[in-house]
Design an enzyme around this catalytic site. Structure first.
Site, PDB file in Angstrom:
ATOM      1  N   HIS A  53      76.289   9.215 -28.697  1.00 37.82           N
ATOM      2  CA  HIS A  53      75.686   7.939 -29.071  1.00 37.82           C
ATOM      3  C   HIS A  53      76.676   6.804 -28.825  1.00 37.82           C
ATOM      4  CE1 HIS A  53      72.346   9.726 -31.862  1.00 37.82           C
ATOM      5  NE2 HIS A  53      72.326  10.220 -30.645  1.00 37.82           N
ATOM      6  N   GLU A  55      78.074   4.687 -30.786  1.00 36.59           N
ATOM      7  CA  GLU A  55      79.205   4.630 -31.713  1.00 36.59           C
ATOM      8  C   GLU A  55      80.314   5.585 -31.302  1.00 36.59           C
ATOM      9  OE1 GLU A  55      75.424   4.217 -34.338  1.00 36.59           O
ATOM     10  OE2 GLU A  55      76.001   5.039 -32.378  1.00 36.59           O
ATOM     11  N   CYS A  87      76.324   9.890 -36.571  1.00 41.14           N
ATOM     12  CA  CYS A  87      77.297   8.849 -36.248  1.00 41.14           C
ATOM     13  C   CYS A  87      77.966   8.312 -37.509  1.00 41.14           C
ATOM     14  CB  CYS A  87      76.621   7.718 -35.487  1.00 41.14           C
ATOM     15  SG  CYS A  87      76.143   8.174 -33.805  1.00 41.14           S
ATOM     16  N   ALA A 165      41.488  -6.673  -5.470  1.00 46.43           N
ATOM     17  CA  ALA A 165      41.190  -5.884  -4.274  1.00 46.43           C
ATOM     18  C   ALA A 165      39.897  -6.396  -3.658  1.00 46.43           C
ATOM     19  CB  ALA A 165      41.045  -4.402  -4.624  1.00 46.43           C
ATOM     20  N   SER A 171      43.724  -3.276  -1.117  1.00 46.46           N
ATOM     21  CA  SER A 171      44.542  -4.147  -1.977  1.00 46.46           C
ATOM     22  C   SER A 171      45.983  -4.268  -1.501  1.00 46.46           C
ATOM     23  CB  SER A 171      44.539  -3.596  -3.410  1.00 46.46           C
ATOM     24  OG  SER A 171      45.151  -2.314  -3.455  1.00 46.46           O
ATOM     25  N   TRP A 173      48.573  -5.729   1.144  1.00 42.78           N
ATOM     26  CA  TRP A 173      49.211  -6.137  -0.122  1.00 42.78           C
ATOM     27  C   TRP A 173      48.751  -7.530  -0.472  1.00 42.78           C
ATOM     28  CZ3 TRP A 173      51.528  -2.362  -2.653  1.00 42.78           C
ATOM     29  CH2 TRP A 173      52.057  -1.295  -1.934  1.00 42.78           C
ATOM     30  N   LEU A 207      53.640   6.204  -7.224  1.00 37.33           N
ATOM     31  CA  LEU A 207      53.961   5.829  -8.604  1.00 37.33           C
ATOM     32  C   LEU A 207      55.373   6.261  -9.002  1.00 37.33           C
ATOM     33  CD1 LEU A 207      50.659   6.400 -10.618  1.00 37.33           C
ATOM     34  CD2 LEU A 207      51.539   4.296  -9.594  1.00 37.33           C
ATOM     35  N   SER A 225      38.771  12.109 -15.334  1.00 32.62           N
ATOM     36  CA  SER A 225      37.845  12.786 -16.246  1.00 32.62           C
ATOM     37  C   SER A 225      37.268  14.074 -15.675  1.00 32.62           C
ATOM     38  CB  SER A 225      36.697  11.841 -16.631  1.00 32.62           C
ATOM     39  OG  SER A 225      37.168  10.768 -17.410  1.00 32.62           O
ATOM     40  N   GLY A 295      43.125   0.435 -11.907  1.00 28.95           N
ATOM     41  CA  GLY A 295      42.081  -0.455 -11.436  1.00 28.95           C
ATOM     42  C   GLY A 295      41.372  -1.154 -12.576  1.00 28.95           C
TER      43      GLY A 295
END
Length: 361
Positions: A53, A55, A87, A165, A171, A173, A207, A225, A295
């Site tokens: 950590h 500390e 700590c 888009a 989309s 760019w 991503l 889904s 989206g």
């Protein structure tokens, strides 16, 4: 209560804590400065989970000079045994005489116990110096501890008339390269990046974080889904991918899992993914900040369910027209009193585009 010097040293500790912006997750970002006779004798920051950590790093850098010093730490020192020892024990053993914490730790395992432990041991303890700044730095960790869900930051790029888009889904760019690079910095600080099956079909995104120097890639989460994702989709390449479905199809799930992804089922009564349950699941997995790049349908669903905390919008100096896709799929309002109020946080130019950061109130 706090002197100008106190503010100076805590501000330094906060700057150190920012060094863990991309790496500390799922732990909080913490910095520590040790001061003796008005001079800094040691400092450190928490680099990654499982490592020392802040500390401990500061004590190691100070050595014997830590005895009699004051510790300025951006979060209450821990008092429990986790992956590392408490700590509080390290500070006491090193001879620290005063501890100044920016804020109390929202983790129920600590939650004031560290400060009480230090006071009972005879140290001078103060808390609340630059608390707002410390909370902002760990806004996702605080959200997970206090609300049981991540801080949700929705990022989108649009034309000046709010179009993301063309009607055909194209989309890339709308915004310029500077805005896209800036978007990678928001990705890098997140614990997970969420998108929907529509974006995967239309854009086939990776991503991943590519324009920021970081050793950690966020978890990638796809809301799908009916498990319609193409097994060759680029988002399934690499490690740490979670596909969230509503309709249980174990054959399709096995095909996706063969690509290295994990598939879970979280259905709601309408046969869609239960987004509230998803947020709870992500919190259980240690997700502090969730970065959304989706989206207008999934964006709208997240907003309608009250799950979006912050918007990061990049606006390009262009117009795409009413036939193009909008930012959010939201129901029509009958009264302006029903509008969703926002609070401006930041507006600035990034390359040729504008970046607007706003929070839901």
């Amino acid at each position: 209560m706090f002197s100008a010097a106190d503010h100076e040293f805590m501000a330094r500790a906060l700057r150190l804590a920012e060094s863990g912006l991309y790496s500390a997750t799922p732990n909080p970002r913490v910095g520590c400065v040790l001061v003796r006779d008005g001079s800094i004798v040691g400092e450190g920051w928490h680099e990654k989970a499982g490592g020392p950590h802040a500390e401990v790093h500061a004590l190691q850098s100070a050595g014997d000079l830590a005895r009699g010093a004051a510790a300025y730490v951006t979060l209450e020192p821990c008092s429990h045994h986790g992956r590392t020892p408490p700590c509080c024990e390290a500070l006491l053993a090193a001879g620290i005489e005063r501890v100044v914490a920016a804020m109390q730790d929202p983790n129920p395992l600590v939650a004031g116990q560290g400060l009480a432990w230090l006071r009972d041991a005879g140290l001078a303890v103060d808390c609340g110096l630059l608390a707002n700044e410390a909370r902002e730095l760990n806004i996702g960790f605080v959200s997970r501890m206090e609300r049981g869900r991540p801080w949700v930051r929705l990022k989108a790029a649009a034309s000046l008339d709010g179009r993301t888009a063309l009607e055909n889904g194209s989309s890339q760019w709308i915004t310029g390269p500077d805005a896209r690079r800036d978007g990678h910095r928001w990705r890098a600080r997140a614990c997970a990046i969420l998108t929907g099956i529509g974006t995967v079909r239309d854009d086939d995104p990776q991503l991943t974080v590519r324009d920021v120097d970081t050793a950690r890639q966020p978890l990638r989460v796809v809301v799908d889904s009916r498990l319609e994702i193409d097994p060759s989709a680029r988002v399934l390449q690499g490690e740490r991918v979670l596909v969230v479905a509503a309709v249980a199809n174990h054959l399709l799930a096995s095909i996706i899992e063969a690509r290295g992804a994990e598939v879970i089922f979280l259905p709601n009564d309408a046969g869609k993914v239960d987004l509230q349950a998803l947020m709870r699941e992500l919190a259980k997995r240690g997700i502090n900040e969730l970065h959304v790049e989706a989206g207008f349908k999934l964006n709208g669903s997240l907003l309608r369910e009250g799950l979006v905390d912050e918007l990061v919008l990049y606006l390009a100096p262009s117009l795409l027209g009413d036939a193009s896709r909008g930012l959010f799929n939201l129901p029509a309002l009958d009264d302006l009193a029903e509008k969703r109020a926002l609070q401006w946080r930041d507006v600035r130019q990034v390359g040729s585009d504008l970046r607007v950061v706003a929070r839901l109130t």
